[in-house]
Design a protein around this motif. Structure first.
Motif, PDB file in Angstrom:
ATOM      1  N   TYR A  60      -5.972  68.149  17.978  1.00  0.00           N
ATOM      2  CA  TYR A  60      -4.771  68.131  17.139  1.00  0.00           C
ATOM      3  C   TYR A  60      -5.127  68.108  15.654  1.00  0.00           C
ATOM      4  O   TYR A  60      -4.451  68.755  14.845  1.00  0.00           O
ATOM      5  N   TYR A  63      -6.229  71.681  14.898  1.00  0.00           N
ATOM      6  CA  TYR A  63      -5.123  72.619  15.111  1.00  0.00           C
ATOM      7  C   TYR A  63      -4.088  72.503  13.993  1.00  0.00           C
ATOM      8  O   TYR A  63      -3.618  73.509  13.453  1.00  0.00           O
ATOM      9  N   ARG A  83      -7.405  76.804  20.797  1.00  0.00           N
ATOM     10  CA  ARG A  83      -6.678  76.815  22.078  1.00  0.00           C
ATOM     11  C   ARG A  83      -7.614  77.232  23.210  1.00  0.00           C
ATOM     12  O   ARG A  83      -7.594  76.664  24.292  1.00  0.00           O
ATOM     13  N   LEU A  87      -7.915  74.028  25.576  1.00  0.00           N
ATOM     14  CA  LEU A  87      -6.874  74.114  26.606  1.00  0.00           C
ATOM     15  C   LEU A  87      -7.353  74.873  27.840  1.00  0.00           C
ATOM     16  O   LEU A  87      -8.036  75.893  27.719  1.00  0.00           O
ATOM     17  N   ARG A  92      -2.825  77.141  28.460  1.00  0.00           N
ATOM     18  CA  ARG A  92      -2.610  78.245  27.523  1.00  0.00           C
ATOM     19  C   ARG A  92      -1.455  79.120  27.976  1.00  0.00           C
ATOM     20  O   ARG A  92      -0.637  79.561  27.160  1.00  0.00           O
ATOM     21  N   VAL A  95       1.784  77.267  27.224  1.00  0.00           N
ATOM     22  CA  VAL A  95       2.045  77.303  25.780  1.00  0.00           C
ATOM     23  C   VAL A  95       2.599  78.676  25.392  1.00  0.00           C
ATOM     24  O   VAL A  95       3.580  78.780  24.649  1.00  0.00           O
ATOM     25  N   VAL A 107       2.102  74.273  21.024  1.00  0.00           N
ATOM     26  CA  VAL A 107       1.219  73.106  20.982  1.00  0.00           C
ATOM     27  C   VAL A 107       1.922  71.961  20.264  1.00  0.00           C
ATOM     28  O   VAL A 107       1.834  70.805  20.667  1.00  0.00           O
ATOM     29  N   LEU A 162       0.727  69.916  28.476  1.00  0.00           N
ATOM     30  CA  LEU A 162       1.375  69.329  27.298  1.00  0.00           C
ATOM     31  C   LEU A 162       2.872  69.268  27.599  1.00  0.00           C
ATOM     32  O   LEU A 162       3.447  70.280  28.030  1.00  0.00           O
TER      33      LEU A 162
END
Length: 166
Positions: A60, A63, A83, A87, A92, A95, A107, A162
């Motif tokens: 995070y 990102y 990503r 991920l 992915r 997302v 995200v 997520l």
């Protein structure tokens, strides 16, 4: 490990290192055009690459730095590399589906970028750990705050899911 996987990993590591260096250099120099009382405070950071919650925090941090860098043409490539490294393929895909459906970042679950973030471990079991990412969207006493529950594989540290907190 395939050549593509190694290249993605190296790109993510280089991007993370570069963003970390860019964030730390002004603080280490102690100089800044807009020096505030907070800027004068000593700030430290540390991490453990084996810690699943730290892994989520690293993702995070990098990102959000990448998403904030709207004037940098390489930022979108960096976000994609992050990503790819952090991920799982299923995460992915989820997302991407969210972004197609909502026209927002899948995200961050938003169309803009938070000003602050924090990550806390909230539990683990069955080979996975859950972290709560708290995003703050403005400064001041009435700042909007949202949360994201992030599921990670304890063995690979890969983010597998997520979900925005409702």
């Amino acid at each position: 490990m395939s050549v593509r996987s190694r290249k993605t990993l190296l790109t993510a590591v280089a991007l993370t290192a570069g963003l970390s260096l860019a964030a730390v250099t002004p603080a280490l120099a102690g100089a800044g055009a807009n020096r505030t009382a907070r800027a004068g405070a000593v700030s430290t950071a540390q991490g453990d690459p084996r810690d699943v919650t730290q892994h989520v925090a690293d993702f995070y941090a990098a990102y959000i730095d990448s998403a904030r860098a709207t004037d940098d043409p390489s930022a979108a490539t960096g976000a994609k590399a992050l990503r790819g490294f952090y991920l799982s393929s299923a995460a992915r895909a989820k997302v991407a589906a969210y972004e197609k459906r909502r026209h927002a970042d899948g995200v961050l679950f938003a169309q803009n970028v938070p000003v602050k973030w924090k990550v806390a471990h909230t539990g683990s079991g069955a080979g996975h750990a859950t972290s709560r990412v708290t995003l703050t969207w403005s400064d001041g006493p009435h700042a909007r705050v949202t949360g994201i529950d992030v599921l990670s594989d304890l063995k690979t540290l890969e983010i597998t899911d997520l979900k925005p907190v409702r």
